[in-house]
Write a protein that holds these residues in place. Structure first.
Motif: not given
Length: 735
Positions: A580-606
Motif C-alpha cells: 500500500t506504500w507509494r513513493l511521494p509525489k515530489a520524489w516520483s516526479r524528480f526521479l522520473f525526470i532524473l532517470l527516465a529522461v536524464g539517464f536515457t538522453i545523457v547515456s546516448e549523447s555522451l
C-alpha cells in the motif's frame, strides 16, 4: 550526328590519343568536311580489321597532363583492351567495337549505358550507376560475320558491372593531420580532399565506382583482366597507383537469373497457400457453423482448428484491456522502439550506397543532436530491459502459484511462439525474395541475403546465429532474437535462485549480476582497446563485415547488464503488487525526470566524443562508457514502468503512456521487426539512381516503411503468429 560523334571518338582512340590524355576532339581544319568524311571512312576500315583490339598503343604523355582532366573513358578502355582472354567474350567485344563504329543500335546502347566520366567526386558522389535497365535488358540477334563461329548467327546480351577504381599518389603516404576538418582550403592541392587520412566521417573519395556495360559472355574476371593493364599504364604515366576491382556480385546479367520458380520458392508458396486455406476455412466455420452449444463441449481438435479463425485473432489483436498501471506503459515503449529500429535501419541505407551529396551526411556528425540517430543503436538495450522485466514478473508469478518452474515447458513455449513466423520469413528471403526484382545492388544485397539464409537457416532455427558464422548471418537484425532467447533462459535460472533467497539477499544477488554485465564489456573494451559503441560509417555498406558488430555488438554476454536491470525492475514491481506504500509525489516526479529522461538522453549523447575523430580518448574512460552506458539507458527505460507502478502524482505520465491506439500496434511489433528489413533491402537492391541525404527523404521513406511493415505484420499475425499462440494456449490448458 550521334553516330559521327562516336566515330570521331573511336578515331581518336585508335590513333593513340586516348592514352595521350586527349579526351576531346581536335583537328586543325574542323571546317573541312572532306577531312571529317575521310576520318570516318578510315576509322571504319581500321575497326573492321581482323583484330582491332591489337591496334591499341601507348603514346608518351606530356608532363603537364592531369589525372583529373584525363580520366579514362571506361567503355573505350575495355573495348580496346589487348588483355581480354580469348574466347566468346573477346569475339563479342570485337564485334561490339565494329558495330559501335557503324552506329549499330545495340552497340551504341551498350556504350550509352556505361558511365563515361565521374562527377561530384569531391562532394562524395563516388558511385555512378549509369543506366542499369538499358544494359540489363539488352538483347540482340546478330547476323554472321567474320567474328562468328563457322558463320552461325550470334546473340548478344548485356552484363552490367560496377567497376571500382581505387587510386592514390605513388610514393606518397597520406599523413594524419593534427586536426581533422570537413572543409579544405580551395587554393591547396585537390589531394587534400581526396586522400584518406583516417577521418571515418568522410566518404572515401579515392575509391570510385563506375558502371560498365559489357557482353554477357564476359565474366567479372574478364572485365578485371581487360581493364587492369591499360588503366595502370595510364595511371603510371601520371604517377598514380591504381587498383581495379570488379566483384562478381556487382557484375550481373539477366541470363544469370533462373526463369522458373525454384523448388524452395514452390515450397514457400505451398506453405503460404495452405495457411490461407486454413484461415479461410476456420473463419467460415467460426462464423457460419460454430454455435454457442458447441462452445461448452470439450473438443480439442475443433479448438485447434478455430485457432486460425481471422475474426478471433483480429479481436485478440485489437483488444484494449488494462491489466496493470505500470505494465500497460510497455506497449508504447515497445511500439516506439520498434519504430526507432525501423528508422535506424532505414538510415543505414545512406551508408556506402549512392549519394548525390555525401557532404550532408558527413556534416551531420558535427551536429550534437545527431547522436540521437548515430548512437540510436542503444535503444536495443531498452528492448532487452523490457524483456527482462516481463520475464521476471511472469516467472515470479508462476513460482508463487505452483512453487516451481517448468523450465522445459517455458523454453519450449517461447520457441514455438517465436519460431514459425521467424522461419517463414527466413524461407521467403532464401527463395522468393530474390526473384522479385533487379538492380545494380540486387545481387550484392538480396543475393547476399539469399545465400546466407540458404546456408545458415539452421543457425537461426537454433538461435545460435550470433555466435555461429555471424559474418554470414541470415537477416542481420535476427541477432536480437538469439540474444533475447539466451538471456531469457539465463533469466529463468536467475529468477528461480532469486525466489529461493530471502529478499534481503535476493536484491543484492540481482545487483551483482548487473555489475557482472557491466564488467564484461568494460573488460573487453579496455583489454582489447576497442571502440565503446557501434559507429555507423559512411563507408560501411554491410554491417556483417564490421568487427565491432561481430565481436561485441551481437554477443549475448555483452547484453547481460541491460537484461538484468530489467529483471531487477520486474522483481520490484512484482514484490510491490500487494503493498500500500507509494513513493511521494515530489520524489516520483524528480526521479522520473532524473532517470527516465536524464539517464536515457545523457547515456546516448555522451557518445558524441567517440564520433569525433579529433577527440582524445582515454582507455579507462572509454571502457567505462562501454560498460555503463547500456545499463544506464536500460535503467532509464525501466524506471518509467517502476515509477508509474509505485509512484504517486504521475497520472498524466500514465495517461500519456497508455493511449488506446497503441496496444494493437504493440502486438504487431514482433512481426514488424521481422519483416521491416525486406522492403529496405528491396529498395537498396533495386535503386537505379543516387539519393540525397535529407531529412525530408529520410522521413518519407520511414513513413512508407511504417505503412508497409505494419500492414504486412497484421496479415502475418492473423495467418501465422496468433494462430500459433492460440494453439499453444489450447494445448497448455489441456495439460
Amino acid at each position: 550526328m550521334i553516330g559521327t560523334v562516336f566515330l570521331l571518338c573511336l578515331f581518336v582512340l585508335t590513333n593513340g590519343q586516348f592514352f595521350a590524355g586527349k579526351n576531346k576532339f581536335c583537328c586543325e581544319n574542323t571546317s573541312d568536311s572532306r577531312l571529317w568524311l575521310s576520318t570516318t571512312l578510315e576509322t571504319r576500315q581500321t575497326l573492321q580489321a581482323e583484330n582491332p583490339a591489337d591496334l591499341q598503343r601507348a603514346v608518351p604523355v606530356s608532363q603537364g597532363s592531369s589525372w583529373w582532366t584525363d580520366f579514362p573513358v571506361l567503355p573505350l578502355v575495355f573495348a580496346n583492351s589487348n588483355t581480354i582472354p580469348k574466347g566468346r567474350c573477346r569475339k563479342q567485344v570485337q564485334r561490339y567495337l565494329k558495330e559501335l563504329a557503324n552506329s549499330t543500335l545495340w552497340a551504341v546502347q551498350m556504350f550509352d549505358a556505361s558511365t563515361k566520366y565521374p562527377d561530384g567526386v569531391l562532394h562524395g558522389q563516388t558511385i555512378h550507376l549509369g543506366s542499369f535497365d538499358q544494359c540489363y535488358n539488352l538483347r540482340a540477334e546478330l547476323p554472321p560475320d567474320e567474328f562468328s563461329d563457322i558463320g552461325e548467327p550470334d546473340e548478344v546480351e548485356g552484363r552490367y558491372c560496377l567497376v571500382r577504381l581505387r587510386y592514390q599518389r605513388k610514393d606518397v603516404e597520406p599523413k594524419r593531420p593534427k586536426t581533422f576538418t570537413l572543409d579544405f582550403d580551395p587554393n591547396l592541392s585537390v589531394w587534400n580532399a581526396i586522400d584518406y587520412t583516417g577521418d571515418f566521417r568522410r566518404v572515401k573519395r579515392h575509391s570510385v565506382y563506375l558502371s560498365l556495360c559489357v557482353p554477357a559472355s564476359c565474366s567479372s574476371q574478364d572485365v578485371t583482366t581487360a581493364l587492369t593493364e591499360p588503366l595502370k599504364e595510364l595511371a603510371n604515366a601520371r604517377q598514380i597507383q591504381l587498383d581495379v576491382t570488379v566483384k562478381p556480385s556487382l557484375c550481373q546479367a539477366r541470363t544469370d537469373v533462373p526463369e522458373d520458380f525454384t523448388v524452395g520458392a514452390k515450397v514457400f508458396l505451398f506453405i503460404v497457400a495452405g495457411l490461407f486455406v486454413l484461415v479461410v476455412a476456420s473463419s467460415w466455420y467460426d462464423s457460419s457453423v460454430y454455435s454457442s452449444e458447441e462452445a461448452v463441449k470439450d473438443n480439442e481438435p475443433r479448438d485447434l482448428f478455430l485457432s486460425f479463425s481471422a475474426q478471433r485473432n483480429l479481436r485478440s489483436i485489437y483488444a484494449n484491456e488494462s491489466s496493470h498501471p505500470g505494465l500497460d506503459c510497455i506497449n508504447l515503449i515497445r511500439f516506439f522502439f520498434t519504430a526507432c529500429a525501423m528508422f535506424g535501419h532505414r538510415s543505414m541505407q545512406y551508408y556506402g550506397y549512392p549519394l548525390v551529396e555525401s557532404t550532408y551526411l558527413e556534416k551531420a556528425y558535427t551536429v550534437p543532436f545527431s547522436m540521437m540517430v548515430f548512437n540510436g543503436t542503444i535503444i536495443i538495450d531498452g528492448f532487452f530491459s523490457i524483456g527482462g522485466l516481463l520475464a521476471a514478473y511472469g516467472a515470479l508469478r508462476d513460482l508463487d502459484r505452483s512453487k516451481r518452474l517448468n523450465f522445459t515447458a517455458l523454453i519450449l513455449n517461447r520457441f514455438l511462439r517465436l519460431t514459425p513466423l521467424y522461419m517463414l520469413v527466413v524461407l521467403f528471403n532464401a527463395t522468393l525474395m530474390p526473384m522479385m526484382g533487379s538492380g545494380p545492388y540486387w545481387e550484392a544485397r538480396v543475393g547476399f541475403e539469399r545465400d546466407n539464409c540458404a546456408k545458415n537457416w539452421w543457425a537461426n532455427l537454433l538461435y545460435v546465429n550470433n555466435y555461429v558464422r555471424p559474418e554470414e548471418m541470415c537477416m542481420f537484425q535476427s541477432w536480437y532474437l538469439s540474444v533475447d532467447y539466451h538471456l531469457y533462459i539465463m533469466g529463468l535460472l536467475v529468477l528461480w535462485a532469486y525466489w529461493k533467497l530471502p529478499r534481503r539477499l535476493g536484491y543484492p544477488f540481482l545487483c551483482s549480476l548487473i555489475a557482472l554485465g557491466i564488467a564484461i564489456p568494460f573488460f573487453i573494451t579496455y583489454v582489447q582497446d576497442q571502440q565503446p559503441v557501434f559507429i555507423l560509417l559512411p563507408t560501411l555498406p554491410e554491417v556483417r563485415k564490421d568487427p565491432y558488430f561481430l565481436g561485441q555488438y551481437i554477443k549475448s554476454h555483452t547484453r547481460i547488464g541491460s537484461y538484468m536491470v530489467g529483471v531487477l525492475a520486474g522483481a520490484i514491481i512484482y514484490d510491490h503488487k500487494d503493498a500500500t506504500w507509494r513513493l511521494p509525489k515530489a520524489w516520483s516526479r524528480f526521479l522520473f525526470i532524473l532517470l527516465a529522461v536524464g539517464f536515457t538522453i545523457v547515456s546516448e549523447s555522451l557518445a558524441a566524443k567517440y564520433f569525433d575523430p579529433n577527440s582524445e580518448l582515454h582507455p579507462l574512460e572509454t571502457a567505462a562508457y562501454a560498460g555503463f552506458h547500456r545499463a544506464a539507458f536500460a535503467l532509464g527505460i525501466c524506471s518509467i514502468v517502476v515509477l508509474i507502478t509505485i509512484g504517486d502524482g504521475l497520472d498524466f505520465h500514465r495517461n500519456f503512456m497508455t493511449p488506446r491506439w497503441v496496444p494493437p500496434l504493440a502486438r504487431l511489433a514482433y512481426g514488424a521487426y521481422l519483416v521491416h528489413n525486406i522492403k529496405q533491402i528491396y529498395d537498396i537492391g533495386a535503386t537505379r539512381n543516387p539519393r540525397v541525404f535529407s531529412l525530408n527523404d529520410w522521413l518519407s521513406n520511414f513513413l512508407a516503411d511504417m505503412f508497409y511493415t505494419f500492414g504486412i505484420s497484421l496479415l502475418l499475425s492473423v495467418v501465422v503468429e496468433w494462430p500459433i499462440r492460440k494453439m499453444e494456449q489450447v494445448v497448455r490448458t489441456k495439460q
